[in-house]
Write a protein that holds these residues in place. Structure first.
Motif, mmCIF file in Angstrom:
data_model
loop_
_atom_site.group_PDB
_atom_site.id
_atom_site.type_symbol
_atom_site.label_atom_id
_atom_site.label_comp_id
_atom_site.label_asym_id
_atom_site.label_seq_id
_atom_site.Cartn_x
_atom_site.Cartn_y
_atom_site.Cartn_z
ATOM 1 N N VAL A 12 0.857 -1.189 0.000
ATOM 2 C CA VAL A 12 0.000 0.000 0.000
ATOM 3 C C VAL A 12 0.892 1.236 0.000
ATOM 4 C CG1 VAL A 12 -1.791 1.259 1.241
ATOM 5 C CG2 VAL A 12 -1.791 -1.252 1.233
ATOM 6 N N GLY A 15 5.303 5.259 -2.990
ATOM 7 C CA GLY A 15 6.449 6.158 -2.846
ATOM 8 C C GLY A 15 7.741 5.351 -2.943
ATOM 9 N N GLU A 36 -1.692 2.594 -5.022
ATOM 10 C CA GLU A 36 -1.302 3.985 -4.758
ATOM 11 C C GLU A 36 -2.559 4.856 -4.868
ATOM 12 O OE1 GLU A 36 1.300 6.057 -3.817
ATOM 13 O OE2 GLU A 36 -0.213 7.605 -4.198
ATOM 14 N N GLN A 49 19.606 13.209 -0.549
ATOM 15 C CA GLN A 49 20.957 12.693 -0.351
ATOM 16 C C GLN A 49 20.824 11.209 -0.043
ATOM 17 O OE1 GLN A 49 23.372 15.185 2.359
ATOM 18 N NE2 GLN A 49 21.597 16.537 2.487
ATOM 19 N N ASP A 161 2.471 3.598 3.538
ATOM 20 C CA ASP A 161 1.566 4.723 3.277
ATOM 21 C C ASP A 161 1.973 5.997 4.009
ATOM 22 O OD1 ASP A 161 0.870 3.321 5.587
ATOM 23 O OD2 ASP A 161 -1.285 3.622 5.363
ATOM 24 N N ALA A 303 19.427 12.812 6.882
ATOM 25 C CA ALA A 303 19.185 12.436 5.480
ATOM 26 C C ALA A 303 19.099 10.916 5.320
ATOM 27 C CB ALA A 303 20.263 13.037 4.562
ATOM 28 N N GLN A 304 18.287 10.291 6.169
ATOM 29 C CA GLN A 304 18.198 8.823 6.140
ATOM 30 C C GLN A 304 16.763 8.315 5.983
ATOM 31 O OE1 GLN A 304 20.530 5.997 6.817
ATOM 32 N NE2 GLN A 304 22.085 7.391 6.048
ATOM 33 N N GLY A 305 15.782 9.201 5.748
ATOM 34 C CA GLY A 305 14.386 8.734 5.693
ATOM 35 C C GLY A 305 14.140 7.796 4.524
ATOM 36 N N ALA A 306 14.443 8.264 3.315
ATOM 37 C CA ALA A 306 14.247 7.405 2.141
ATOM 38 C C ALA A 306 15.240 6.244 2.177
ATOM 39 C CB ALA A 306 14.432 8.236 0.870
HETATM 40 P P1 FAD Z 1 5.989 8.577 1.221
HETATM 41 O O1 FAD Z 1 6.998 9.221 0.336
HETATM 42 O O2 FAD Z 1 5.179 9.469 2.096
HETATM 43 O O3 FAD Z 1 5.033 7.724 0.289
HETATM 44 C C1 FAD Z 1 3.785 7.228 0.742
HETATM 45 C C2 FAD Z 1 2.959 6.893 -0.487
HETATM 46 O O4 FAD Z 1 1.771 6.246 -0.059
HETATM 47 C C3 FAD Z 1 2.537 8.123 -1.279
HETATM 48 O O5 FAD Z 1 2.728 7.873 -2.651
HETATM 49 C C4 FAD Z 1 1.067 8.279 -0.916
HETATM 50 O O6 FAD Z 1 0.307 8.900 -1.942
HETATM 51 C C5 FAD Z 1 0.654 6.842 -0.695
HETATM 52 N N1 FAD Z 1 -0.475 6.668 0.222
HETATM 53 C C6 FAD Z 1 -0.663 7.291 1.405
HETATM 54 N N2 FAD Z 1 -1.784 6.852 1.986
HETATM 55 C C7 FAD Z 1 -2.312 5.923 1.152
HETATM 56 C C8 FAD Z 1 -3.475 5.105 1.213
HETATM 57 N N3 FAD Z 1 -4.319 5.176 2.251
HETATM 58 N N4 FAD Z 1 -3.725 4.252 0.193
HETATM 59 C C9 FAD Z 1 -2.864 4.165 -0.877
HETATM 60 N N5 FAD Z 1 -1.742 4.940 -0.982
HETATM 61 C C10 FAD Z 1 -1.478 5.793 0.026
HETATM 62 N N6 FAD Z 1 15.443 11.132 3.097
HETATM 63 C C11 FAD Z 1 16.679 10.733 2.669
HETATM 64 O O7 FAD Z 1 16.976 9.528 2.664
HETATM 65 N N7 FAD Z 1 17.611 11.647 2.263
HETATM 66 C C12 FAD Z 1 17.339 13.002 2.243
HETATM 67 O O8 FAD Z 1 18.191 13.809 1.860
HETATM 68 C C13 FAD Z 1 16.061 13.439 2.697
HETATM 69 N N8 FAD Z 1 15.754 14.758 2.716
HETATM 70 C C14 FAD Z 1 14.531 15.158 3.136
HETATM 71 C C15 FAD Z 1 14.246 16.523 3.146
HETATM 72 C C16 FAD Z 1 13.004 16.963 3.573
HETATM 73 C C17 FAD Z 1 12.728 18.441 3.613
HETATM 74 C C18 FAD Z 1 12.019 16.006 3.964
HETATM 75 C C19 FAD Z 1 10.655 16.442 4.393
HETATM 76 C C20 FAD Z 1 12.298 14.659 3.951
HETATM 77 C C21 FAD Z 1 13.548 14.209 3.547
HETATM 78 N N9 FAD Z 1 13.869 12.839 3.510
HETATM 79 C C22 FAD Z 1 15.118 12.447 3.118
HETATM 80 C C23 FAD Z 1 12.891 11.828 3.955
HETATM 81 C C24 FAD Z 1 12.206 11.107 2.783
HETATM 82 O O9 FAD Z 1 11.656 12.053 1.899
HETATM 83 C C25 FAD Z 1 11.104 10.176 3.303
HETATM 84 O O10 FAD Z 1 11.551 9.483 4.445
HETATM 85 C C26 FAD Z 1 10.712 9.141 2.228
HETATM 86 O O11 FAD Z 1 10.325 9.803 1.042
HETATM 87 C C27 FAD Z 1 9.592 8.243 2.739
HETATM 88 O O12 FAD Z 1 9.149 7.404 1.698
HETATM 89 P P2 FAD Z 1 7.846 6.479 1.901
HETATM 90 O O13 FAD Z 1 7.643 5.806 0.597
HETATM 91 O O14 FAD Z 1 7.966 5.677 3.123
HETATM 92 O O15 FAD Z 1 6.666 7.500 2.190
#
Ligand code: FAD
Length: 400
Positions: A12, A15, A36, A49, A161, A303-306
């Protein structure tokens, strides 16, 4: 309501976290469906990063050459004082690559996401948009993701999500924690900055009182990315309309010329309020598992979230063998929450250190200037190989 059950795994969220899980599990021979909620797959924002603990995994997935061709391998991470512009410390990224075996890279979010999406398509992931999952249920031998159009059954359902995860509510009643900080971003063609006093081959972080400013090149040096982050007085006062451009200008009034020269290039029509969550140490219930920001949204200072989201995917997939999902999920849950807890709590502390003022700022500057450039004791635990089991997890810092 129709129940689809033609996927082994339902992910689910599409991203970086969701697509990484889909790709990693498809590479293990599983049939994966991604749901998605957006009309299209994509990423908003600009640069990311990604440290060697991430590029190592992208290499294992055969994607390192492609992302290297899209990103930039900077020469240094330079930390400067945002008020007087002096250099406090730096990481030599050529040496980082030698030490950890994989590069530290900066890349446009949409390029990393696009690469994962293309790889998922080629691997045969079933990619479905416009489906918002509203609930989860356990089921015999698996779990179900529920949405307005039906129910999706898988032997496991992985919730990627994001910060406001619906699935997390099954495991925890915590809420996102408001840091009162807000980020402005801006990525512009490199020719817009050639006359400015900027480093075009480094990641530069200017740390200042209740604010910081990050700059780095993107897209093979064709673009320049900036992030301006500050504490919002209106957020602290409990006002709903916080983080507005007037607050941006006021927050950076005292900063050095290099920072102030970059500010007019920020996008001023949108901003990102900075939330994280307290760590939770259980991400799995039955056949439902959290991953990425749904499990561990950090403040961004390390810079470790993604990067953690990609590590989650790799670790879970490495534990999947012979269809024993209960064992795989238990192994994943035994190692990832503790690592990510460390990242979340360290990111908060690291951000506090960046934002010191007065005597604490002078103390911080002194400590950072003393650091030996090739001292890796504070990043070994992050940049080294991702632990698959708790005994592989390195200590955070060497014993005194
Ligand atoms: P998300 O990117 O939030 O993706 C979630 C997905 O799920 C989205 O596509 C959304 O539409 C979908 N979704 C949500 N709810 C539902 C639902 N109910 N049903 C179906 N789909 C749903 N990290 C790094 O590693 N390096 C960096 O340099 C860095 N810099 C950052 C700078 C800033 C300013 C910020 C805010 C964050 C930064 N991060 C960085 C963190 C990183 O952006 C996130 O940790 C990462 O993108 C998380 O990915 P994810 O797929 O877990 O979540």
């Amino acid at each position: 309501m129709v129940t689809s059950n033609d996927a082994d795994v339902v992910v689910v969220g599409g991203g970086i976290g969701g697509l990484s899980n889909a790709l990693a599990l498809t590479r293990k021979g599983l049939r994966v469906r991604v749901l998605e909620r957006a009309q299209e797959f994509g990423e908003v924002g600009a640069g990311l990063q990604i440290a060697p603990n991430c590029t190592r995994i992208l290499d294992r997935w055969g994607l390192l050459d492609e992302i290297t061709s899209l990103g930039v391998l900077p020469e240094n991470i330079v930390m400067k004082d945002a008020l007087d512009g002096s250099v406090l410390t730096r990481l030599d990224l050529h040496d980082v690559e030698r030490r950890y075996g994989f590069p530290y890279m900066v890349i446009h979010r949409s390029d990393l996401h696009g690469t994962l999406l293309r790889a998922c398509r080629e691997a045969g992931v079933d990619l479905v948009t416009d489906v918002a999952v509203t609930g989860y249920e356990q089921a015999a031998g698996g779990a179900v993701a529920v949405h307005a159009g039906g129910r999706e059954y898988g032997a496991v359902v992985i919730a990627a999500d994001g910060l406001h995860s619906v699935a997390r509510r099954i495991l925890s009643d915590d809420e996102p924690v408001n840091s009162a900080y807000v980020a402005y971003r801006g990525a512009v063609p490199i020719d817009r900055v050639v006359d400015l006093d900027v480093h075009t081959k480094d990641v530069v972080v200017h740390v200042g009182p209740r604010c910081h400013f990050v700059q780095y090149p993107l897209r093979q040096g064709e673009m320049f990315n900036q992030v301006a982050v500050f504490e919002s007085p209106k957020a602290l006062a409990g006002e709903a309309d916080w983080g507005t451009p007037d607050e941006l200008d006021a927050a950076f009034e005292r900063t050095c010329g290099q920072v102030r020269a970059g500010l007019p290039l920020m996008w001023r029509d949108r901003w990102w309020r900075m939330f994280d969550r307290d760590p939770i140490m259980n991400w799995v219930t039955g056949r439902i598992a959290l991953t990425g920001d749904a499990a561990h949204p950090p403040l961004q200072y390390l810079a470790q979230g993604a990067v953690m989201a990609i590590e989650d995917a790799w670790v879970l997939s490495e534990h999947v063998s012979g269809g024993d999902w209960d064992a795989a999920l238990a192994a994943y849950n035994a190692v990832r929450p503790e690592h990510c807890r460390r990242v979340l709590t360290t990111a908060r502390a690291w951000g506090d250190l960046w934002h010191h003022d007065g005597e604490k700022r002078l103390w911080r500057n002194g400590v950072l200037r003393e650091r030996e450039v090739h001292d890796y004791s504070y990043v070994d635990w992050l940049f080294g190989p991702t632990a698959l089991t708790p005994d592989q997890e390195p200590p955070m810092f060497p014993a005194a």
